[in-house]
Design an enzyme around this catalytic site. Structure first.
Site, short mmCIF file in Angstrom:
data_model
loop_
_atom_site.label_atom_id
_atom_site.label_comp_id
_atom_site.label_asym_id
_atom_site.label_seq_id
_atom_site.Cartn_x
_atom_site.Cartn_y
_atom_site.Cartn_z
N LEU A 161 0.83 -1.20 0.00
CA LEU A 161 0.00 0.00 0.00
C LEU A 161 0.87 1.26 0.00
CD1 LEU A 161 -2.72 1.48 0.30
CD2 LEU A 161 -2.54 1.14 2.77
N THR A 162 1.76 1.38 0.98
CA THR A 162 2.58 2.58 1.15
C THR A 162 3.54 2.79 -0.02
OG1 THR A 162 2.49 2.34 3.55
CG2 THR A 162 4.27 3.66 2.66
N GLY A 167 2.46 7.74 2.58
CA GLY A 167 2.25 6.68 3.55
C GLY A 167 0.89 6.83 4.19
N SER A 168 0.76 7.78 5.11
CA SER A 168 -0.51 7.97 5.82
C SER A 168 -1.63 8.42 4.89
CB SER A 168 -0.32 8.99 6.95
OG SER A 168 0.63 8.54 7.88
N ARG A 336 16.75 -9.71 42.95
CA ARG A 336 17.87 -8.77 43.07
C ARG A 336 17.79 -8.04 44.41
NH1 ARG A 336 22.96 -7.21 41.16
NH2 ARG A 336 23.07 -4.95 40.81
N GLN A 355 10.29 0.96 42.94
CA GLN A 355 10.35 -0.13 41.97
C GLN A 355 8.95 -0.66 41.67
OE1 GLN A 355 13.12 -0.64 40.54
NE2 GLN A 355 13.41 -2.74 39.86
N ARG A 358 7.21 1.74 39.36
CA ARG A 358 7.80 1.76 38.02
C ARG A 358 7.29 0.59 37.18
NH1 ARG A 358 14.22 2.19 38.63
NH2 ARG A 358 14.10 2.52 36.37
N GLU A 453 2.07 0.59 9.76
CA GLU A 453 0.61 0.69 9.60
C GLU A 453 0.09 2.06 10.02
OE1 GLU A 453 -1.32 -1.53 8.17
OE2 GLU A 453 0.26 -3.02 7.91
#
Length: 701
Positions: A161-162, A167-168, A336, A355, A358, A453
């Protein structure tokens, strides 16, 4: 950790299906889990899916072709990726009947291959599930001849396609297909190099056939817009280009180099009339165009549905990437040990609140996005089956809704995975930076998913345009706002929703995803109203529709699209975790995951919630933050068992610091010593010994 419920169930007795993780440093963390992990695995995946995945994983582990090795050159990597892809077809994991009738099997196979290697999953998916599916759903009976050749890999396909210069903006592609009634052929042509098909996965060295999108013209230069054609680009017996086709490789990429991305130009290439994929429209032998849709909206809806499949597959694959990274980081964090109280033992880094905050929100995101991507894939299959039944009206609406969801969904999933993988890499410290632990390759291989995509920011405009279109029709007296998947039905009550305010009294009241769900509904309504008003202001200032839409993206439409998709994910996971059939031992952990993902995502919109008046006073924001910390603390002891549910076998995970036994240092030390030439003297040692120090530097010393 086994419960009485586990021991009393016939399904749960199957240790071969769900073997006990090996004893080791992670055993203590597993023992603290509040739920039976086997029961959750069966509830989440189902017995049939678990058996299927085990079959796939076992086949790969026992096949020397899939044995791990040193990183090969790009050419060698593409070669071995093709050989592995071909072997997957030889295993016949997806017989024709399953490929057509059992979408859950298709999704499971993609997840398995993605966990092993994203390049392999992409190569397989582009051939079978993009190229093959496009022919099956957009063609007709005359195209079924290709299906057996696709399933046997006698031919290999790609989706073109692209183009180099487009592209878009797919409507502006410049490849042409002129019909010649004298020979009953289409002439596929690239007017110049800017119209070359570009970035096409599988095209570089492998594909023999392509679904090529081109502007269709019938005699007298009558244009009928973009249509898809099956075009042979190489001889399957020699892999040499067909006459008139120039085809090659775009070059080394930042990641996914096992997937060959290519380009192609067509120089007056003639193909039979029958190779037009004719579900949207056909051309008679004499050259008359016959439309199969009553109106443009139906045709556009069918096109959008067909183009959504790649985005849905990317959602699934990028979620697998995040799943792998989170599995590695959490097992590492539970074993750890660093720092601790004075005079005491060092504690696992997972015990630290930083932690937890996160990593655990990304664990929750993995579960929520996995559930959403699977449900969206099932909706896509429903769409394709409906198109085959010629159910145009409902399928056109469904196609538009899936297009909006997959556009924003691909953006949200790939961005979440990219941020999450980086956070996991950093959370594993220096060990996370070693290539052998795989976090770097996961990050690099996931990176292009933010662009493939469709660029994520551009795709979000597709979603906001869909919502603004619904809103405009409603304001013009177009009736209720509703959709087949019911993701927009709440907008019908926007006026009432905008009058609501955050009325939670304590952080404990936030610990259910229903609180975030209500806030998200208000947020989407608010952003939709703001975006609509901004667009009207731009129009009243004399700007064109194009200029007005362009000036509405930052702070308005982009936020609207992301909030809408986050709401859809939150709603689906909330409904899943609160359904009556959830076994009692699993309810608490699933609802905590749902609440954590919902609040963590919502917290990123705090400024908008305050600006619009839904939040007021400092306590609102503080309660959400406090609830997030509470949920992280509650899920901390469940995290290793949750990883055991979603992580693939060690062979597939392929990370010394993420292995199920938790022998962090032993596994890492062994992997380092097994590296190539790690104990050998440098090949350039004589340069060090014999070369004098550079004169100017020596004199300065």
């Amino acid at each position: 950790m086994a419960s009485t419920r586990e021991e009393g169930s016939d399904e749960l007795r199957d240790v071969a299906l769900l073997p006990e993780p090996p004893r080791g440093p992670l055993w203590a963390a597993r023992a603290r889990a509040s739920f039976p992990w086997r029961e959750l695995a069966l509830f989440w995946e189902g017995n049939d899916t678990l058996r299927f995945k085990k079959t796939v994983f076992s086949a790969l582990e026992n096949d020397p072709l899939f044995a791990p090795g040193a990183a090969p050159s790009v050419e060698k990597y593409q070669e071995v990726t093709f050989l592995r892809c071909k072997r997957v077809f030889e295993y016949d994991f997806l017989p024709l009947e399953d490929a057509l009738q059992r979408p859950e099997r298709v999704m499971s196979l993609i997840q398995c291959l993605s966990a092993y290697d994203l390049s392999l999953a992409a190569t397989f998916s582009l051939h079978l599930l993009t190229f093959g599916s496009m022919i099956y759903t957009s063609g007709s009976e005359r195209h079924l001849k290709y299906i057996p050749e696709i399933l046997s890999a006698e031919i290999f396909g790609c989706f073109a396609l692209t183009e180099l210069s487009h592209g878009s903006n797919t409507k502006a592609i410049r490849t042409t297909a002129h019909y010649d009634p004298a020979t009953e052929e289409f002439i596929i042509h690239s007017p110049d190099f800017e119209a070359a098909k570009f970035w096409v996965g599988n095209m570089s060295k492998l594909a023999t056939h392509a679904v090529v999108f081109a502007q269709l013209y019938t005699p007298a230069d009558q244009g009928h817009g973009i249509h898809a054609f099956v075009v042979q680009i190489r001889d399957p017996k020699t892999l040499l280009p067909m006459p008139g086709v120039t085809v090659g490789d775009v070059g080394r990429k930042l990641g996914q180099n096992g997937l060959g991305n290519g380009f192609a130009m067509f120089h007056q290439v003639r193909i039979p009339r029958q190779d037009l994929l004719n579900r949207m429209g056909d051309v008679t032998p004499e050259g008359t165009y016959v439309a199969n849709f009553k109106d443009v909206r139906q045709r556009f809806g069918q096109s959008l549905g067909s183009l959504s499949s790649g985005r849905v597959f990317i959602m699934a694959m990028t979620t697998v990437n995040l799943k792998l990274a989170v599995s590695i980081a959490l097992r590492f964090s539970a074993t750890r040990r660093q720092f601790g109280p004075a005079g005491g033992e060092e504690v696992p880094v997972l015990e630290y609140q930083m932690q937890q905050c996160r990593l655990l929100p990304y664990l929750a995101a993995t579960w929520a996005l996995d559930h959403f991507s699977r449900s969206l894939f099932l909706a896509l299959q429903e769409l394709q089956q409906g198109l085959l039944r010629n159910d145009w009206n409902r399928q056109a609406e469904l196609g538009r809704e899936i297009h909006a969801l997959s556009s924003a969904g691909k953006s949200l999933a790939s961005w979440t995975a990219q941020r999450g993988i980086q956070e996991c890499r950093e959370a594993c410290g220096g060990h996370g930076y070693l290539a052998v632990n795989r976090l770097g390759s996961l990050r690099d291989d996931n990176d292009p998913n933010c662009t493939y995509e469709g660029d994520n920011n551009v795709l979000l405009q597709q979603t906001s345009n869909y919502l603004l279109g619904l809103w405009a029709r409603r304001r013009q007296g177009g009736g209720r706002i509703e959709s087949p998947l019911k993701t927009v039905d709440f907008l019908d009550a926007c006026a009432d929703t905008l009058g609501q305010r955050f009325a939670v009294c304590s952080p404990e009241d936030c610990l259910d995803s229903s609180v975030a769900l209500a806030a998200y509904e208000w947020l989407v309504c608010y952003l939709l109203q703001e975006s609509h008003q901004k667009f009207n202001q731009e129009k009243q200032s004399g700007n064109s529709d194009f200029e007005a839409r362009n000036n509405c993206q930052v702070y308005y439409c982009r936020s609207l699209a992301l909030a809408f998709l986050e709401l859809a994910v939150v709603r689906r996971f909330h409904e899943f975790s609160h359904q009556p059939r959830v076994p009692p031992p699993l309810q608490a952990v699933l609802r905590r995951l749902s609440a954590l993902y919902a609040l963590w995502s919502l917290n990123q919109h705090t400024a908008l919630l305050y600006r619009g008046g839904y939040f007021s006073g400092e306590q609102a924001g503080k309660m959400v933050e406090s609830a997030i910390l509470t949920l992280c603390a509650q899920l901390k002891d469940d995290s290793v068992a949750l990883v055991d549910v979603i992580a693939p076998p060690d062979f597939i995970l392929d990370s010394p610091i993420g292995r199920a036994d938790g022998e962090l240092y032993k596994n890492l030390w062994g992997a380092v010593l097994q590296g190539d030439k790690v104990l050998e003297r440098a090949s350039w040692w004589s340069e060090f010994v014999n070369k004098p120090v550079v004169g100017s530097l020596k004199s300065n010393l």
